[in-house]
Design an enzyme around this catalytic site. Structure first.
Site, short mmCIF file in Angstrom:
data_model
loop_
_atom_site.label_atom_id
_atom_site.label_comp_id
_atom_site.label_asym_id
_atom_site.label_seq_id
_atom_site.Cartn_x
_atom_site.Cartn_y
_atom_site.Cartn_z
N SER A 186 0.80 -1.22 0.00
CA SER A 186 0.00 0.00 0.00
C SER A 186 0.83 1.27 0.00
CB SER A 186 -0.92 0.00 1.21
OG SER A 186 -0.17 -0.13 2.41
N HIS A 226 -4.90 -3.63 -2.78
CA HIS A 226 -4.49 -2.66 -3.81
C HIS A 226 -4.33 -3.31 -5.18
CE1 HIS A 226 -3.87 0.70 -1.00
NE2 HIS A 226 -3.65 -0.29 -0.15
N LYS A 256 -11.40 0.58 -2.22
CA LYS A 256 -10.44 1.14 -3.19
C LYS A 256 -11.03 0.97 -4.60
CE LYS A 256 -7.08 0.02 0.32
NZ LYS A 256 -7.27 1.25 1.09
N1 PMP Z 1 -5.12 -3.82 3.73
C1 PMP Z 1 -4.37 -2.93 3.08
C2 PMP Z 1 -3.15 -3.39 2.38
C3 PMP Z 1 -4.73 -1.58 3.05
O1 PMP Z 1 -3.97 -0.69 2.41
C4 PMP Z 1 -5.90 -1.17 3.72
C5 PMP Z 1 -6.37 0.29 3.73
N2 PMP Z 1 -5.47 1.23 3.45
C6 PMP Z 1 -6.65 -2.12 4.40
C7 PMP Z 1 -6.24 -3.43 4.37
C8 PMP Z 1 -7.90 -1.73 5.16
O2 PMP Z 1 -8.93 -1.43 4.28
P1 PMP Z 1 -10.07 -0.37 4.61
O3 PMP Z 1 -9.48 0.99 4.60
O4 PMP Z 1 -11.02 -0.57 3.48
O5 PMP Z 1 -10.66 -0.71 5.92
#
Ligand code: PMP
Length: 399
Positions: free
Chosen positions: A185, A213, A244
């Site tokens: 991410s 992602h 996302k």
């Molecule tokens: N896993 C990863 C790799 C993420 O980047 C994120 C959010 N940035 C999440 C899980 C959590 O997802 P959410 O923001 O939809 O709760």
């Protein structure tokens, strides 16, 4: 030692930023014109730091599906999936996710965090071992800490280091759980998943991949890095988010292991939180259909990602090892990263500022994420804002 002493570093950082008039954490989006532009903190900007990879937040089909669901089923479910919060559409979305990934079982969670944290906390427990990539998302770290399992970090994207650590476990290796991400991410770099899967096969352990992602963005059918690397059969659990590429909120876990149906009733972030609202489920279902039916969105996303990556790289900026929907510029000096973030904002480009400890290293990041909804002129505008900065202040990346 006062209860609040541990918050002093954050209090100091906020004071330091306020003094120079910068508020990079939680700027307020006041108005949106589209998936790519809006008014933030009073300024018209290109949204260059969202995770709206396919630009679906303003898709008419997603919007009308959400509107219809809210009119017919109300604004919320007011209960957990395990109690009164399972509506037929939650089950339909689970079936559609399972079909999309070509597996038998799927769980829908209320957020991506609930999915990744909850599965990481639950699959392995006391007496088990979890091996996770060092650059794993905070939700995975939070989950493994709660699990009670022995937690071993291996070097980021380093299958040889994973192999070495599994070897040291001897007999215990075959029951171990390995957790990696498809695309990371923060840096936007991709997991060497084919090699990781080969290590998994060698030791006969379990593999969970967070495709937060990569869903909808990579692979012939948009199923993520496991698909593009040809190792879906080796991945025991795929987890991810609707926040996302699907432009909504929610999370999922899919698997061929029949135990997943029982596991769902042991994941605390599934049991002890209200289920997603009907509007969210409806727009997520519509977005998943779009991912299947409009592969051209992936092509647009990658054209834009390549254009941005090549443009920033040509400026001499330190970007990741390959073009990706996340294009993160490393700035070693935190003060310079903050100053650049502010200047980019003033130039009408709103990226994410990531400073330690949120960044994966001691350095700061200006993290851009690309959208299929950008025109190439918008991508050019982002590059040209960076060009202005490079021409006025050389990057201090001397270490
Ligand atoms: N896993 C990863 C790799 C993420 O980047 C994120 C959010 N940035 C999440 C899980 C959590 O997802 P959410 O923001 O939809 O709760």
């Amino acid at each position: 030692m006062s209860l609040f002493d541990k918050f002093q570093p954050m209090i100091d950082m906020r004071a330091e930023l306020a003094e120079i008039g910068v508020m990079p954490f939680g700027p307020v989006t006041e108005k949106l014109f589209s998936a790519t532009e809006g008014i933030v903190n009073g300024k018209h900007v290109i949204l260059a730091g969202t995770n709206n990879y396919l630009g679906l937040t303003f898709n008419p089909d997603c919007i009308s599906a959400a509107q219809q669901a809210v009119a017919e089923q109300g604004t919320g479910t007011t209960g957990s999936r395990m109690a009164n919060g399972t509506f037929s559409d939650h089950l339909l979305l689970e079936q559609e996710l399972a079909d999309f990934f070509g597996v038998n079982h799927a769980i829908v969670f209320s957020t991506g965090y609930a999915a990744t944290m909850g599965m990481s906390a639950t699959l392995a427990g006391p007496g088990d071992v979890i091996l996770l990539d060092a650059d794993s998302h905070a939700s995975i770290y939070d989950g493994v800490m709660l699990s009670g399992a022995e937690v071993i970090r291996f070097r980021h994207n380093d299958p040889a280091d994973l192999d070495k650590r599994l070897r040291r476990l001897g007999e215990r290796a075959k029951e171990a759980l390995v957790i990696v991400e498809g695309i990371y991410s923060m840096g936007g770099d991709q997991s060497p998943l084919a090699e990781i899967a080969a290590v998994k096969r060698k030791y006969g352990c379990y593999l969970m991949v967070d495709e937060a992602h990569s869903l909808g963005m990579i692979g012939e059918n948009g199923r993520g890095v496991a698909e593009s690397e040809g190792v879906e059969a080796d991945v025991d659990f795929i987890i991810g988010t609707f926040s996302k590429s699907l432009g909504a909120i929610g999370g999922y876990c899919v698997s061929n292991h029949p135990e997943l149906e029982a596991i769902r009733f042991t994941v605390r972030s599934y049991i002890f939180t209200a289920s997603s609202s009907p509007a969210v489920i409806a727009s997520s279902r519509a977005a998943l259909r779009i991912i299947k039916q409009q592969p051209e969105l992936r092509t647009r996303l990658w054209d834009n990602a390549n254009q941005l990556y090549d443009g920033l790289k040509a400026l001499g900026l330190k970007v990741g090892p390959q073009a990706s929907p996340v294009v993160a510029v490393t700035i070693e000096d935190r003060a310079q990263a903050i100053s650049w973030w502010t200047q980019l904002f003033d130039l009408g480009v709103y990226v994410n500022l990531v400073v330690p400890p949120a960044s994966p290293s001691v350095h700061s990041l200006l993290r851009c994420s690309v959208s299929a909804a950008y025109s190439s002129e918008q991508v050019e505008k982002i590059i040209s804002a960076f060009t202005t900065l490079v021409n006025t202040t050389p990057v201090n990346n001397a270490g």
